[in-house]
Design a protein around this motif. Sequence first.
Motif, PDB file in Angstrom:
ATOM      1  N   ILE A  90       5.208 -10.400  -1.286  1.00  0.00           N
ATOM      2  CA  ILE A  90       5.468  -9.088  -1.891  1.00  0.00           C
ATOM      3  C   ILE A  90       5.347  -8.021  -0.814  1.00  0.00           C
ATOM      4  O   ILE A  90       4.374  -8.002  -0.057  1.00  0.00           O
ATOM      5  CB  ILE A  90       4.474  -8.798  -3.039  1.00  0.00           C
ATOM      6  CG1 ILE A  90       4.671  -9.816  -4.175  1.00  0.00           C
ATOM      7  CG2 ILE A  90       4.640  -7.377  -3.560  1.00  0.00           C
ATOM      8  CD1 ILE A  90       3.654  -9.696  -5.286  1.00  0.00           C
ATOM      9  N   VAL A  91       6.345  -7.152  -0.734  1.00  0.00           N
ATOM     10  CA  VAL A  91       6.310  -6.041   0.213  1.00  0.00           C
ATOM     11  C   VAL A  91       6.031  -4.754  -0.553  1.00  0.00           C
ATOM     12  O   VAL A  91       6.730  -4.430  -1.524  1.00  0.00           O
ATOM     13  CB  VAL A  91       7.637  -5.920   0.991  1.00  0.00           C
ATOM     14  CG1 VAL A  91       7.652  -4.650   1.838  1.00  0.00           C
ATOM     15  CG2 VAL A  91       7.850  -7.135   1.882  1.00  0.00           C
ATOM     16  N   LEU A  92       4.981  -4.035  -0.127  1.00  0.00           N
ATOM     17  CA  LEU A  92       4.659  -2.727  -0.697  1.00  0.00           C
ATOM     18  C   LEU A  92       5.052  -1.650   0.295  1.00  0.00           C
ATOM     19  O   LEU A  92       4.713  -1.748   1.484  1.00  0.00           O
ATOM     20  CB  LEU A  92       3.159  -2.608  -0.978  1.00  0.00           C
ATOM     21  CG  LEU A  92       2.505  -3.595  -1.934  1.00  0.00           C
ATOM     22  CD1 LEU A  92       1.013  -3.371  -1.975  1.00  0.00           C
ATOM     23  CD2 LEU A  92       3.078  -3.444  -3.323  1.00  0.00           C
ATOM     24  N   THR A  93       5.775  -0.627  -0.168  1.00  0.00           N
ATOM     25  CA  THR A  93       5.982   0.574   0.642  1.00  0.00           C
ATOM     26  C   THR A  93       5.275   1.719  -0.069  1.00  0.00           C
ATOM     27  O   THR A  93       5.380   1.865  -1.287  1.00  0.00           O
ATOM     28  CB  THR A  93       7.479   0.894   0.826  1.00  0.00           C
ATOM     29  OG1 THR A  93       8.117   1.033  -0.452  1.00  0.00           O
ATOM     30  CG2 THR A  93       8.163  -0.211   1.626  1.00  0.00           C
ATOM     31  N   VAL A  94       4.518   2.495   0.686  1.00  0.00           N
ATOM     32  CA  VAL A  94       3.659   3.539   0.116  1.00  0.00           C
ATOM     33  C   VAL A  94       4.060   4.891   0.687  1.00  0.00           C
ATOM     34  O   VAL A  94       4.085   5.076   1.903  1.00  0.00           O
ATOM     35  CB  VAL A  94       2.172   3.259   0.436  1.00  0.00           C
ATOM     36  CG1 VAL A  94       1.269   4.282  -0.239  1.00  0.00           C
ATOM     37  CG2 VAL A  94       1.789   1.839   0.031  1.00  0.00           C
ATOM     38  N   ASN A  95       4.380   5.831  -0.196  1.00  0.00           N
ATOM     39  CA  ASN A  95       4.787   7.162   0.238  1.00  0.00           C
ATOM     40  C   ASN A  95       3.968   8.213  -0.507  1.00  0.00           C
ATOM     41  O   ASN A  95       4.205   8.468  -1.695  1.00  0.00           O
ATOM     42  CB  ASN A  95       6.279   7.381  -0.017  1.00  0.00           C
ATOM     43  CG  ASN A  95       6.805   8.652   0.641  1.00  0.00           C
ATOM     44  OD1 ASN A  95       6.164   9.694   0.592  1.00  0.00           O
ATOM     45  ND2 ASN A  95       7.971   8.562   1.260  1.00  0.00           N
ATOM     46  N   PRO A  96       2.987   8.850   0.163  1.00  0.00           N
ATOM     47  CA  PRO A  96       2.129   9.822  -0.518  1.00  0.00           C
ATOM     48  C   PRO A  96       2.840  11.125  -0.871  1.00  0.00           C
ATOM     49  O   PRO A  96       2.446  11.801  -1.821  1.00  0.00           O
ATOM     50  CB  PRO A  96       1.008  10.069   0.501  1.00  0.00           C
ATOM     51  CG  PRO A  96       1.640   9.795   1.817  1.00  0.00           C
ATOM     52  CD  PRO A  96       2.628   8.699   1.580  1.00  0.00           C
TER      53      PRO A  96
END
Length: 308
Positions: A90-96
């Motif tokens: 699983i790939v998570l991309t996080v953008n605050p």
Amino acid sequence: MRSDKPKRKKNKWLRITGLVLLILIIAILVYVFTVYKSLTNAVDTMHVPVDRVTEKRTDLLDLNKKEPFSVLMLGVDEREGDRGRSDTMIVLTVNPQKKSVKMLSIPRDTRTEIVGHGTTDKINHAYAFGGVAMSMDTVENFLDIPIDYYMQINMEGFKDIVDAVGGVTVNNDLDFTYSGVHFPEGKITLDGEDALKFSRMRKEDPRGDFGRQLRQRLIIQAVIKEGASLNSLTNFNDIFDALGKNVKTNITFDEMVDIQKNYKNAAGDIEQFSIEGSGQTINKVWYLIVSDAEKTKIQNKLKEHLDL
């Protein structure tokens, strides 16, 4: 002559109040120190750097500037004398800034180039051939985005993490029975053992591996939600102990602190999605073939979320 009894009584209550406040402050400091000590011990055990160089990110990632980042989660069934394969990717991309997380499941049978091995094979074989580094390089090449961090989870021990957060509640979209446990459709609460079975079932699901990926994402999302709740403060020791035993990552303690400080709002909006493809048998081996159009669509979605 004025009596000094009220004054003595007032001083007595001031002393008692001061003593209670002092005890409270000491108790809070002891609690904070205990939490900090347990956390740092767990992080020390979890932290395993990975030796690799990426060309996808030319500048160093700056978490203090709240730059978007990515994490590759590898669910691995390790056996004695065998490194195992990463059946969960699983790939998570996080953008605050966008206050959101994208959670992409990569089917384990996806056919792609195994970077550093000189072969084209199932994507989950990268871990068997070259461990975490080869998995990160292969996924990075497949998705055409930088993979900044990894998080390797021992799936057999994942049940300990679920139990440590007090179990999880998920919304099940398929009524099924697996390994002697019935999972009815609708909202269900699972302990660690049942959560592991819930996330492993594949053959009875008409969607096959895609259905299993969906359930894995539900469990992970529920663990994140429970781990971030106030209830987890009472059993932090169990949580850190379970994490220390079953999770490996290249994220340092300082980076964890920065992520908690600068990125916590992103967890409010988690979008789950997966890669579509068609099955094909090549040299008597079944693969999932992902079209160039589908790959480009996924790549563009993740690049946009990472502000690339």
